[in-house]
Design a protein around this motif. Structure first.
Motif, PDB file in Angstrom:
ATOM      1  N   TRP A   1     -50.142  14.627  55.737  1.00  0.00           N
ATOM      2  CA  TRP A   1     -49.638  13.537  54.624  1.00  0.00           C
ATOM      3  C   TRP A   1     -48.597  14.142  53.739  1.00  0.00           C
ATOM      4  CZ3 TRP A   1     -54.700  14.860  54.948  1.00  0.00           C
ATOM      5  CH2 TRP A   1     -55.402  15.336  53.966  1.00  0.00           C
ATOM      6  N   ASP A   2     -47.857  13.259  53.313  1.00  0.00           N
ATOM      7  CA  ASP A   2     -46.799  13.475  52.156  1.00  0.00           C
ATOM      8  C   ASP A   2     -47.778  13.437  50.850  1.00  0.00           C
ATOM      9  OD1 ASP A   2     -44.821  13.967  53.837  1.00  0.00           O
ATOM     10  OD2 ASP A   2     -44.551  12.050  54.206  1.00  0.00           O
ATOM     11  N   THR A   3     -48.335  12.387  50.595  1.00  0.00           N
ATOM     12  CA  THR A   3     -49.125  12.117  49.291  1.00  0.00           C
ATOM     13  C   THR A   3     -50.552  11.403  49.821  1.00  0.00           C
ATOM     14  OG1 THR A   3     -49.325  10.667  47.616  1.00  0.00           O
ATOM     15  CG2 THR A   3     -47.894  10.011  49.290  1.00  0.00           C
TER      16      THR A   3
ATOM     17  N   THR B   1     -57.110  13.356  44.789  1.00  0.00           N
ATOM     18  CA  THR B   1     -57.308  14.540  44.886  1.00  0.00           C
ATOM     19  C   THR B   1     -58.483  14.872  45.699  1.00  0.00           C
ATOM     20  OG1 THR B   1     -55.977  15.094  42.918  1.00  0.00           O
ATOM     21  CG2 THR B   1     -57.084  16.980  43.758  1.00  0.00           C
TER      22      THR B   1
ATOM     23  N   ASP C   1     -50.658   6.448  48.314  1.00  0.00           N
ATOM     24  CA  ASP C   1     -49.279   6.011  47.706  1.00  0.00           C
ATOM     25  C   ASP C   1     -49.764   4.594  47.238  1.00  0.00           C
ATOM     26  OD1 ASP C   1     -47.127   4.334  47.571  1.00  0.00           O
ATOM     27  OD2 ASP C   1     -46.299   4.362  49.520  1.00  0.00           O
TER      28      ASP C   1
END
Ligand code: 6R9
Length: 674
Positions: free
Chosen positions: A61-63, A46, A66
């Motif tokens: 980004w999605d995450t 985070t 990863d």
């Protein structure tokens, strides 16, 4: 008991000497910084996501992290961006368009000053990067995922090419111009290079050093290369193979000045470059760096460590052939839209104050250099420095090796004006960017001459004991990084098993750096040097094993052990202990021949400082050479535990050879002086 550092250099840690920075820079107590740091590493993903969002992404980004397949982490998975767009387009399309990106200065010197100078604004950079990208794609058919091999001196074409490659999604691998044709061939073969870009030659200490001929020799052993593009630098007459080789300027003369290439939308985890680095085997490791994580770390460190601002003139005096140049001459400063100085040659040519004249000429405010450079300046005396106005410098850092307090103090008082931020940034090719450092851009803890400071925000580093537990303050242990970080390597090129084994098998879940370190009672880190067979010669990373492999290929050599010996200026220098084959007699001539041999096999960067002939080497009962013991002898240290040693007399043999040569050198000095 405190551990006194007698590892590679003889000095003890002045744990308690503290220097506060001058006013104008935010200062923090160690305790306040630790608290700030604590909160940054609670949830690193985070924390870094916030930093990453400060870049311009084509797709978010999605995450942020990863971590489904450790240790193969993907930072900012699903995100899309382009390094060339971030480093060039953004600035060329803003008010920074006419801001200087690079003041380039060539080495040749005339009476009136530097003979070759170029100034590139962000608009110039944009134009040239686009043209070169266009050329790479249209003429050499370089596609996304191809690898370009680069063997260039420190000229503007180098960063332009790196950015052009990144623009079209091609990876590149830069080989330092101090490496030889064998080293080039190994690296280009491993990475399956399609196009090579080189120059006729470079300049070093007033001499022309041929480069194209080295490439020619290497390419006799590399099948994948289809084309060679050659930049003219000195005008040296070189052979051009028709159908394969072309001059850079001629090829580019067919590309219009308005040529444009859309930056490719690269996935965050796509490879930006591969950089080979020495480890503990003969085969250098291709460190694969990604795009999104790497750029995020550079963005952060340019701000926190260098406090880079628009009005600064920044000079990183490294070579782009090493990671420091990749991160802190090319991608880091350009990402931030900084004005940089780029210098081609030796810092002491044609006189010892060349480097100081550069600071004065461009009004350098942020200066990043190496302990070896500092020690060599120190040896040359204060007068060379005092003749120049260096008052523009407001912040300095060193990198590449530990800095001894004496050199730190000398430099800090003479160049840095006392109490400006001056740190020793610890990191490695693997880490992509700075990991342990003072962070004047965040808040400065008091400086201590010789320390690296503390891990930067978001980086969880620790000193472990043998068992992988945090070591007691003041005791030596192994430096590790405990959580994944943006900028970490994606893998070792084509060798994921080795990646796991080298970095993630020594301690569970932590990245093993291979360095020894001490943490003091205030929480400051002191990196002492390598715990393995890697040495740092003038800040250049070399594997002793690579030099040994070169030596044993010589017909006269049966066995060889290479270790680093402490050196007042270069930190360490490689010395070789050699067992000759039967019927080969030691001689001065053979000594010279072996030296030349290693230079030819590995490159001038690997010049041996001494060759000792011995009849046996310290070995374990399983016949492994105990370099640790050899190293102790040449460093005047106690050889330590020798219970595993097969033949105690071998240590005396190493001692004898070492003392004998030292005596000879002393004598020859006496003779030449009289
Ligand atoms: C950036 C770079 C990495 C090795 C590393 C360590 C040594 C680098 C240092 C330092 C003490 C510092 N090192 N910086 N040691 N203080 N500030 O040098 O990368 O060429 O891969 O070398 O350099 O031993 O492990 P690289």
């Amino acid at each position: 008991m405190r551990y006194l550092v007698t590892l590679s250099v003889n000095w003890s840690l002045p744990f308690n000497e503290k220097i506060q920075v001058a006013e104008g820079i935010k200062s923090l107590t160690p305790e306040a910084f630790r608290q700030l740091h604590e909160s940054s590493i609670k949830d690193p993903a985070t924390f870094w996501a916030k930093v990453g969002s400060e870049l311009d992404w084509f797709r978010k980004w999605d995450t942020p992290l990863d971590n489904s397949n450790p240790p193969f982490y993907k930072w900012f998975a699903g995100g899309e961006l382009n390094a060339s767009y971030l480093c060039v387009d953004r600035h060329a399309k803003s008010w920074r368009r006419d801001k200087v990106a690079f003041y380039w200065e060539g080495e040749p010197w005339e009476k009136s000053g530097p003979k070759d100078r170029r100034t590139l604004t962000y608009a110039d950079l944009y134009r040239e990067v686009n043209r070169v990208a266009y050329l790479l794609r249209s003429r050499y058919d370089i596609q996304r995922g191809d690898v370009i091999g680069i063997y260039l001196p420190m000229i503007p074409e180098l960063p332009i090419l790196m950015l052009a490659a990144a623009r079209i999604g091609a990876a590149f691998t830069v080989v330092f111009s101090g490496f030889s044709s064998d080293a080039l061939a190994d690296r280009f073969n491993d990475s399956n290079v399609k196009l090579v870009v080189t120059a006729d030659s470079g300049w070093r200490r007033g001499a022309v050093t041929p480069l194209k001929p080295v490439v020619d020799t290497a390419l006799a052993h590399v099948k994948s290369v289809r084309h060679v593009l050659v930049v003219r630098r000195s005008g040296l007459n070189v052979e051009m193979h028709s159908g394969r080789d072309e001059w850079w300027d001629e090829a580019l003369s067919h590309v219009s000045s308005g040529a444009k290439v859309e930056p490719e939308k690269m996935k965050s985890e796509d490879t930006l470059y591969i950089l080979y680095t020495s480890g503990t085997t003969g085969k250098p490791k291709g460190q694969v760096h990604d795009t999104g994580g790497y750029l995020t770390l550079l963005h952060a460190t340019m701000r926190w460590v260098f406090d880079a601002r628009d009005e600064d003139v920044y000079w990183c005096a490294a070579d782009i052939g090493w990671v420091t140049g990749h991160s802190y001459i090319v991608f880091g400063p350009l990402l931030e839209g900084v004005t940089s100085v780029m210098y081609e040659g030796a810092p002491d040519y044609p006189s010892p104050d060349r480097w100081a004249s550069i600071i004065e000429r461009y009004g350098v405010t942020l200066y990043y250099t190496s302990p070896t450079a500092i020690r060599s300046f120190m040896k040359l005396g204060d007068e060379w420095v005092k003749g120049h106005d260096l008052s523009s410098v407001r912040l300095m850092h060193s990198v590449g090796e530990p800095i001894n307090p004496a050199a730190y103090r000398w430099f800090s008082s003479l160049v840095g004006k006392p109490r400006i931020p001056f740190g020793s940034t610890w990191w490695m090719t693997e880490t992509g960017g700075i990991m342990i450092s003072h962070v004047p851009g965040v808040g400065m803890i008091p400086m201590k001459p010789g320390t690296n400071g503390m891990p930067i925000p978001g980086i969880k580093a620790e000193v472990f004991d043998e068992q992988g537990k945090p070591q007691k303050p003041g005791e030596r242990g192994y430096l590790v990084i405990q959580d994944p970080w943006p900028g970490m390597p994606v893998t070792i090129y084509k060798d994921p098993e080795r990646f796991k084994q080298v970095y993630f098998s020594r301690f569970k879940g932590a990245f093993y750096s291979g360095d020894y370190a001490v943490k003091d009672e205030d929480g400051y880190f002191w990196v002492l040097g390598r715990s393995d067979e890697v040495i740092k010669v003038a800040g250049h990373r070399l594997g002793t094993y690579e030099l040994e492999s070169a030596l044993v290929q010589h017909p006269a050599v049966a066995e060889a052990a290479v270790v680093g010996r402490p050196d007042e200026v270069k930190g360490e220098v490689p010395v070789a202990f050699v067992i000759l084959r039967q019927a080969k007699a030691p001689s001065e001539e053979l000594r010279r021949e072996l030296n030349l041999w290693v230079r030819e096999k590995v490159g001038p960067v690997a010049a041996l400082s001494a060759v000792y002939f011995v009849s046996k080497l310290p070995k374990t009962r399983s016949a492994k050479i105990m370099r640790r013991v050899v190293s102790a002898v040449v460093s005047d240290r106690d050889v330590g535990d020798t219970t595993t040693l097969e033949d105690g007399a071998s240590v005396d043999e190493v001692r004898r050879a070492y003392a004998e040569l030292a005596e000879e050198v002393k004598e020859s000095r006496v003779h030449s002086a009289t």
